[in-house]
Design a protein around this motif. Structure first.
Motif, PDB file in Angstrom:
ATOM      1  N   ASP A  58      14.329  52.833  59.738  1.00  0.00           N
ATOM      2  CA  ASP A  58      13.405  51.737  60.020  1.00  0.00           C
ATOM      3  C   ASP A  58      12.351  52.215  61.006  1.00  0.00           C
ATOM      4  OD1 ASP A  58      12.080  49.406  60.511  1.00  0.00           O
ATOM      5  OD2 ASP A  58      13.774  48.360  61.435  1.00  0.00           O
ATOM      6  N   VAL A  59      11.137  52.419  60.531  1.00  0.00           N
ATOM      7  CA  VAL A  59      10.097  53.009  61.386  1.00  0.00           C
ATOM      8  C   VAL A  59       9.131  51.974  61.942  1.00  0.00           C
ATOM      9  CG1 VAL A  59      10.236  55.222  60.207  1.00  0.00           C
ATOM     10  CG2 VAL A  59       8.582  53.515  59.412  1.00  0.00           C
ATOM     11  N   GLY A  60       9.238  50.727  61.527  1.00  0.00           N
ATOM     12  CA  GLY A  60       8.336  49.713  62.043  1.00  0.00           C
ATOM     13  C   GLY A  60       8.511  49.512  63.534  1.00  0.00           C
ATOM     14  N   GLY A  61       7.426  49.176  64.205  1.00  0.00           N
ATOM     15  CA  GLY A  61       7.501  48.923  65.641  1.00  0.00           C
ATOM     16  C   GLY A  61       7.049  50.118  66.465  1.00  0.00           C
ATOM     17  N   GLU A  62       7.826  50.413  67.503  1.00  0.00           N
ATOM     18  CA  GLU A  62       7.381  51.368  68.508  1.00  0.00           C
ATOM     19  C   GLU A  62       8.084  52.726  68.390  1.00  0.00           C
ATOM     20  OE1 GLU A  62       4.946  50.451  70.363  1.00  0.00           O
ATOM     21  OE2 GLU A  62       4.990  48.303  69.940  1.00  0.00           O
ATOM     22  N   GLU A  63       7.332  53.765  68.763  1.00  0.00           N
ATOM     23  CA  GLU A  63       7.850  55.108  69.048  1.00  0.00           C
ATOM     24  C   GLU A  63       8.588  55.756  67.882  1.00  0.00           C
ATOM     25  OE1 GLU A  63       9.953  55.201  72.756  1.00  0.00           O
ATOM     26  OE2 GLU A  63       8.148  54.718  73.893  1.00  0.00           O
ATOM     27  N   ALA A  64       8.078  55.596  66.688  1.00  0.00           N
ATOM     28  CA  ALA A  64       8.654  56.303  65.541  1.00  0.00           C
ATOM     29  C   ALA A  64       8.280  57.780  65.637  1.00  0.00           C
ATOM     30  CB  ALA A  64       8.118  55.714  64.237  1.00  0.00           C
ATOM     31  N   LEU A  65       9.270  58.655  65.479  1.00  0.00           N
ATOM     32  CA  LEU A  65       8.996  60.084  65.447  1.00  0.00           C
ATOM     33  C   LEU A  65       8.156  60.372  64.210  1.00  0.00           C
ATOM     34  CD1 LEU A  65       9.591  62.747  66.960  1.00  0.00           C
ATOM     35  CD2 LEU A  65      11.537  63.061  65.408  1.00  0.00           C
ATOM     36  N   THR A  66       6.979  60.946  64.404  1.00  0.00           N
ATOM     37  CA  THR A  66       5.987  61.025  63.327  1.00  0.00           C
ATOM     38  C   THR A  66       5.353  62.400  63.259  1.00  0.00           C
ATOM     39  OG1 THR A  66       5.475  58.662  63.517  1.00  0.00           O
ATOM     40  CG2 THR A  66       3.816  60.054  62.470  1.00  0.00           C
ATOM     41  N   ARG A  67       5.247  62.897  62.041  1.00  0.00           N
ATOM     42  CA  ARG A  67       4.550  64.149  61.784  1.00  0.00           C
ATOM     43  C   ARG A  67       3.413  63.887  60.804  1.00  0.00           C
ATOM     44  NH1 ARG A  67       2.704  69.147  63.077  1.00  0.00           N
ATOM     45  NH2 ARG A  67       2.466  70.459  61.239  1.00  0.00           N
ATOM     46  N   LEU A  68       2.196  64.287  61.167  1.00  0.00           N
ATOM     47  CA  LEU A  68       1.067  64.304  60.243  1.00  0.00           C
ATOM     48  C   LEU A  68       0.946  65.742  59.762  1.00  0.00           C
ATOM     49  CD1 LEU A  68      -1.597  62.232  62.258  1.00  0.00           C
ATOM     50  CD2 LEU A  68       0.325  61.400  60.870  1.00  0.00           C
ATOM     51  N   HIS A  69       1.349  66.001  58.525  1.00  0.00           N
ATOM     52  CA  HIS A  69       1.417  67.381  58.054  1.00  0.00           C
ATOM     53  C   HIS A  69       0.306  67.653  57.049  1.00  0.00           C
ATOM     54  CE1 HIS A  69       3.534  71.219  57.553  1.00  0.00           C
ATOM     55  NE2 HIS A  69       3.081  71.164  56.306  1.00  0.00           N
ATOM     56  N   SER A  70      -0.570  68.565  57.411  1.00  0.00           N
ATOM     57  CA  SER A  70      -1.678  68.935  56.534  1.00  0.00           C
ATOM     58  C   SER A  70      -1.188  69.803  55.382  1.00  0.00           C
ATOM     59  CB  SER A  70      -2.751  69.698  57.330  1.00  0.00           C
ATOM     60  OG  SER A  70      -3.341  68.851  58.288  1.00  0.00           O
ATOM     61  N   GLU A  71      -1.613  69.444  54.196  1.00  0.00           N
ATOM     62  CA  GLU A  71      -1.253  70.199  52.995  1.00  0.00           C
ATOM     63  C   GLU A  71      -1.562  71.685  53.168  1.00  0.00           C
ATOM     64  OE1 GLU A  71      -2.339  69.918  48.241  1.00  0.00           O
ATOM     65  OE2 GLU A  71      -3.812  69.267  49.716  1.00  0.00           O
ATOM     66  N   ARG A 127      15.379  58.090  62.586  1.00  0.00           N
ATOM     67  CA  ARG A 127      14.252  57.298  62.090  1.00  0.00           C
ATOM     68  C   ARG A 127      12.975  58.075  62.323  1.00  0.00           C
ATOM     69  NH1 ARG A 127      11.758  54.246  66.544  1.00  0.00           N
ATOM     70  NH2 ARG A 127      10.846  52.799  65.021  1.00  0.00           N
ATOM     71  N   GLY A 128      12.073  57.969  61.382  1.00  0.00           N
ATOM     72  CA  GLY A 128      10.803  58.652  61.540  1.00  0.00           C
ATOM     73  C   GLY A 128      10.056  58.733  60.224  1.00  0.00           C
ATOM     74  N   VAL A 129       8.849  59.274  60.297  1.00  0.00           N
ATOM     75  CA  VAL A 129       7.992  59.352  59.115  1.00  0.00           C
ATOM     76  C   VAL A 129       7.193  60.643  59.134  1.00  0.00           C
ATOM     77  CG1 VAL A 129       6.227  57.971  60.300  1.00  0.00           C
ATOM     78  CG2 VAL A 129       6.150  58.191  57.815  1.00  0.00           C
ATOM     79  N   LEU A 130       7.081  61.252  57.960  1.00  0.00           N
ATOM     80  CA  LEU A 130       6.194  62.392  57.767  1.00  0.00           C
ATOM     81  C   LEU A 130       5.126  61.987  56.767  1.00  0.00           C
ATOM     82  CD1 LEU A 130       6.909  66.113  57.573  1.00  0.00           C
ATOM     83  CD2 LEU A 130       5.642  65.093  55.671  1.00  0.00           C
ATOM     84  N   VAL A 131       3.875  62.021  57.214  1.00  0.00           N
ATOM     85  CA  VAL A 131       2.745  61.743  56.328  1.00  0.00           C
ATOM     86  C   VAL A 131       2.198  63.084  55.868  1.00  0.00           C
ATOM     87  CG1 VAL A 131       0.518  60.606  56.061  1.00  0.00           C
ATOM     88  CG2 VAL A 131       2.212  59.653  57.644  1.00  0.00           C
ATOM     89  N   TYR A 132       2.326  63.332  54.566  1.00  0.00           N
ATOM     90  CA  TYR A 132       1.857  64.605  54.005  1.00  0.00           C
ATOM     91  C   TYR A 132       0.434  64.403  53.515  1.00  0.00           C
ATOM     92  CZ  TYR A 132       2.063  69.109  51.653  1.00  0.00           C
ATOM     93  OH  TYR A 132       1.820  70.427  51.272  1.00  0.00           O
TER      94      TYR A 132
END
Length: 218
Positions: free
Chosen positions: A53-66, A96-101
């Protein structure tokens, strides 16, 4: 648009992404929810891998460039593939967390063929910044608007950002995503990518303190 304590208030925003599909994706790191998006501005197809569950605060997040050469082929000229694996492992360990590729970010946004041309110039002695500029291209052409739009769609209000790059933090702040912490993602360097990493540190202000020990032993 106003700024308070380093966070920009973007007011009412119009999302530049459309959520198209959610599907469970089993990986060697764990089972993620893969969410496919359409970038309504550029037309790119984007994906976010969500764990927990990543909604809300302080989600571990990676913005990963192709990076096709690093992510798929295991190129030793960069650290991208190692960072991708390490980020997914960290997110699973966190719970919990999200990786945006981010597709369209190949070669810091200059495209695959131009990146290969830049790599050829690097083999002739230029660094990564000089090579891009020699081709008449920006040193870094990436835009993170779509990443912020994805995070807003996921109702992520603040992140612990897995990155050594201050530009990613600044971009998220500009687009209304708070960064509570920037978490270093430091990979063990080797002789093929050390010049690339030094250029990141010295010319692009990336946080890479572990390189000093390597330099002292070379």
């Amino acid at each position: 648009m106003t700024e308070s304590d380093g966070v920009f208030d973007v007011g009412t925003r119009t999302s530049g992404v459309e959520r198209v599909v959610n599907v469970r994706l089993a990986t060697k790191h764990g089972d993620f929810l893969a969410i496919g998006y359409r970038d309504l501005v550029r037309g790119d197809e984007q994906i976010a891998l969500v764990y927990g569950d990543v909604g809300g605060e302080e989600a571990l997040t990676r913005l990963h460039s192709e990076c096709l050469t690093g992510d798929a082929f295991g190129s030793r000229h960069c650290e991208c593939g190692d960072q991708l694996s390490a980020a997914l492992k960290a997110i699973v360990a966190e719970g919990r967390g999200v990786l945006v590729y981010l597709r369209g970010h190949e070669g810091r946004g200059i495209g695959l063929l131009a990146k290969l041309e830049a790599m050829k110039l690097q083999s002739e002695g230029l660094d990564t910044v000089e090579a891009n500029l020699a081709l008449g291209l920006p040193a870094d052409a990436r835009d993170y608007t779509v990443a912020a739009d994805v995070l807003h769609d996921l109702e992520v209000r603040s992140v612990r950002l897995l990155s050594n790059n201050p530009q990613k933090r600044d971009a998220l702040l500009r687009h209304g995503v708070r960064v509570s912490e920037q978490v270093p993602l430091l990979m063990t360097p080797h002789k093929e990518n050390l010049p690339y990493l030094l250029t990141k540190r010295d010319r692009m202000d990336h946080y890479l303190p572990h390189l000093e020990a390597v330099i002292q032993h070379t």
